[in-house]
Design a protein around this motif. Structure first.
Motif: not given
Lengths: 325, 471
Positions: B401, B421, B438, B442, B445-446
């Motif tokens: 990222a 992002i 976003l 996120m 990915m999180f």
């Protein structure tokens, strides 16, 4: 001690030479200066004269390693390798591809980088050590468990999210500080608060977890048990014995990164528009200014090696048992 | 069919990695010292939970790694079997609805109207400025203002029920399989699983799979009629982008280690085992590489690659291939910057191992160096390699990222969380803000990084007894 330091510095020379050769290979052998010229001038419809001009202006017209057109020492010095790579050893960075003096730019941009990096480091250390000590005090309880969970969750969030989220929340919704920018003197503080806070928060997860393991390692040692057996209170044991001994790895870990603080943080600086070395590097990468990237690679390597030497020295300072020979 | 399959470089390597992992699993199953820690991993509740989440991601990634030229829709060409020049993956085929339902520009999650006002011609000839309806999002509704919420609730209910049914089927299947395996009856085993009395925490497996399945069906149901995460600037479904990004993240996280492993293992063991000038040389090599700031080395290499690619544009058949090669190159260069840590660890461990009695004995018996290394040293450092691979994964996914943000990551045309992002930076400055790209990036990915972090913790604790004692 002195002999050791001198030897380490001498040992750094082949490493820096290696770095130089590597960057030289990357920048001049894999792609010829002609390619770079065409890239910078735009790919289509470039006349050979324009390419030649571009190279002449920036000193890329010389042969790579050996100039057969010159006599004696000049056949070595009048080459790209000598002019662009060897001169870095004198910290003579030359000028960037658009004609600015790199050495001057670096000396100017170093300070904003430090203005961010040092507070982040110090506040971060304070917060992480305090939190880790707290966890160590409540070890093997629910506080410990959930704190570790919190750390892992915080580690799993991308640093970009902290920055974007923080900027949105603090600057855009609450209007507390400007979103980005920089100023000289004390005015700079209002621009530095948010990046510092975000930098600290972004580091809590991994930092606290690392320090917690260090503390727990110390807590299980014999001398701690002795201290408790003497009847010292748990707080006294933690502060006087555990903290002081765990500080050795913490301090040496910090010393390694100290010189690299000069390089600044790429992401933070470019998000907050701080004119430091990090954003300098990013701008150079985006505008494909190879001279700056080369200089930063060299500077970074020098600082890294400096960090290694400082670490060794700091070992002897904090731990008298370590002797450098 | 076969000759329409396109094998990209990273596809081939992913399947190679899969085969290697399976071989390693077979090898580990026969060695008690490797089986024990793995058993500890699958018996930890956190471990299996994370494993289930990771395998969902892996499945998506694998489906996205089989590429082929699709059939051209009948009618567009005379030849029935004509193949399109475009390259798509199995995943694209599975979620073709998401891929094809393009809107005009931004629209909010679950919206029925576009994000920006436009001039619209009325039937009577007058024109007004208002939010136009989306072509696909909620297009089946007559009056979105009154019907949308009820419709969303209805779709959600259907999706959740479907998810629960799927979970129920999975649970029954699992219990039947377990019952056959243990030669016990269904009722007892069902009770054991539900009261968490089994060795392997099957209840956690079922719980986490249940949550994932419900989310999957719920999302699937909603995105069949709406854009669950909205659309981006060119009207592409954000959920689709986030799903496609999974492969990129997985490739970066796994192939990088695959690329660096041979060098790190070979050089690390050689340095520790032979010592002397070999050691000096290898130490020099990794100190030099290590002293270059990683980001700058990556930047320099990627800049050079860009120049190379633009000078040799005709060597690449398609955009997909070009992007793929850049991804592979990024993995290699990330590997070059990250192998040094593992190499140093292996060197230290080999230095210790070569002094141990059984290695000394082997030397005294005149066993060759190669055999000592493969028989005595390598098996004893494998756990370090394994821990390093698992630990590096999440860091690499996060690094992607950041690198894409600096424009030295994957190709801008490739779907990746970093690129999402990156584009969100400008979207956040819009009024009203466009937050969904976003948020989706996120969230995906999180989840992956959190699962990977939890899993790597469990693996490390299981394989490294020294760390376990300090907990």
């Amino acid at each position: 001690m002195m002999a050791y330091i001198i030897r380490r510095i001498l040992y750094a020379i082949p490493i820096l030479l290696g770095v130089n050769i590597l960057t030289f290979m990357l920048f001049f052998v894999v792609n010829s200066p002609d390619d770079m010229a065409r890239m910078n001038l735009g790919m289509k419809r470039v006349t050979p004269e324009a390419v030649e001009n571009w190279k002449q202006e920036r000193g890329y017209h010389l042969p790579l390693l050996y100039n057969s057109g010159r006599e004696g020492a000049a056949s070595i010095t009048e080459t790209i390798f000598f002019q662009k790579s060897v001169k870095l050893f004198k910290f003579d960075f030359g000028s960037s591809d658009n004609g600015r003096d790199i050495g001057y730019d670096i000396s100017q941009r170093m300070w904003p980088s430090l203005a961010i990096a040092i507070p982040v480091l110090l506040v971060g250390l304070l917060v992480n050590i305090t939190y880790a000590l707290l966890i160590a005090f409540f070890r093997a309880t629910y506080i410990d468990f959930w704190s570790v969970v919190l750390c892992v969750v915080m580690m799993s969030i991308s640093g970009l999210f902290y920055i974007i989220g923080g900027q949105y929340l603090v600057s855009k919704l609450l209007h507390l500080v400007p979103i980005s920018g920089y100023d000289t003197g004390l005015e700079a503080i209002k621009f530095l608060v948010l990046p510092t806070i975000i930098g600290v928060i972004g580091g809590i997860g991994s930092g606290t977890r690392w320090y917690r393991t260090l503390f727990l390692e110390e807590i299980n040692k014999e001398y701690v048990r002795t201290a408790r057996a003497k009847g010292l209170s748990e707080t006294l044991v933690l502060f006087r014995h555990v903290l002081r001994n765990a500080l050795i790895p913490i301090l040496t870990g910090v010393v390694v990164v100290l010189p690299l603080l000069f390089m600044g943080s790429l992401i933070t600086e470019s998000f907050f528009g701080i004119p430091g070395l990090g954003s300098y590097t990013i701008d150079a990468i985006n505008s494909q200014d190879f001279a700056i990237v080369r200089s930063m690679v060299f500077l970074g390597s020098v600082l890294y090696i400096l960090g290694l030497i400082l670490t060794d020295i700091s070992y002897t300072v904090v731990d008298p048992r370590v002797r450098l020979t | 069919m076969i000759d329409h399959v396109v094998v990209l470089w990273t596809d081939a390597l992913i399947f190679l990695l899969l085969i290697l992992a399976l071989l390693f699993a077979l090898y580990a199953a026969r060695k008690p010292h490797l089986r024990r820690p793995w058993r500890a991993v699958v018996r930890s509740r956190v471990g299996v939970g994370a494993l289930v989440v990771l395998s969902f991601y892996l499945l998506v990634g694998l489906f996205d790694s089989v590429h082929y030229h699709p059939l051209v829709a009948a009618g567009e060409s005379g030849n029935e079997n004509e193949r399109s020049v475009e390259v798509i993956s199995l995943l694209d085929n599975l979620v073709s609805g998401l891929r094809e339902r393009q809107e005009k520009t931004y629209s909010a999650p679950l919206a029925t109207h576009l994000y920006a006002k436009e001039r619209i011609e009325r039937a009577d000839g007058s024109s007004v400025r208002e939010f136009p309806r989306l072509h696909f999002g909620g297009a089946h509704l007559h009056d979105p203002a009154t019907e949308r919420n009820a419709d969303l609730l209805k779709l959600s209910a259907i999706g959740i029920v479907k998810g629960l049914l799927a979970t129920l089927i999975l649970a029954n299947l699992l219990i039947v399989l377990l019952a056959v395996h243990r030669r016990s009856d269904f009722g007892t085993l069902a009770r054991e699983v539900l009261w968490a009395r089994t060795d392997i925490p099957w209840r956690v497996v079922l719980g986490v799979s249940g949550i994932m399945l419900v989310l999957l069906f719920w999302g699937g149901e909603l995105s069949s009629k709406y854009h669950l995460f909205g659309t981006d600037k060119v009207g592409e479904d954000v959920l689709y982008q986030a799903l496609k990004s999974i492969r990129t993240g997985l490739v970066i996280g796994t192939l990088t280690t695959l690329v660096m492993l041979p060098a790190a293992i070979l050089l690390g063991i050689m340095a520790g085992y032979f010592r002397g000038w070999v050691d000096d040389l290898i130490q020099y090599l990794y100190t030099t590489l290590n002293s270059i700031p990683g980001v700058l080395l990556i930047a320099a290499a990627i800049l050079m690659l860009q120049i190379y690619m633009s000078n040799h544009a005709d060597e690449f058949n398609s955009l997909v291939e070009r992007a793929d090669l850049r991804l592979l190159f990024l993995c290699i260069i990330l590997g070059v910057t990250s192998w040094t840590g593992l190499c140093r660890l292996l060197r230290g461990e080999s230095l210790k191992l070569r002094e141990i009695d059984y290695v000394q004995a082997a030397t005294a018996f005149g066993v060759g160096h190669l055999q000592i290394i493969t028989r005595h040293i390598l098996p004893n450092v494998l756990h370090i390699v394994l821990i390093a691979v698992v630990l590096d994964f999440s860091g690499l996914v996060l690094a992607e990222a950041v690198l894409s943000y600096v424009n030295i990551g994957v190709d801008p045309t490739m779907n990746s969380w970093g690129n999402m992002i990156n584009s969100a930076r400008l979207e956040m400055a819009r009024e009203p803000i466009v937050w969904w790209s976003l948020a989706a990036a996120m969230l995906f990915m999180f989840t992956l990084v959190l699962a990977a972090n939890l899993f790597s913790d469990v693996v490390r604790d299981a394989f490294d007894p020294r760390l376990r004692s300090s907990r």
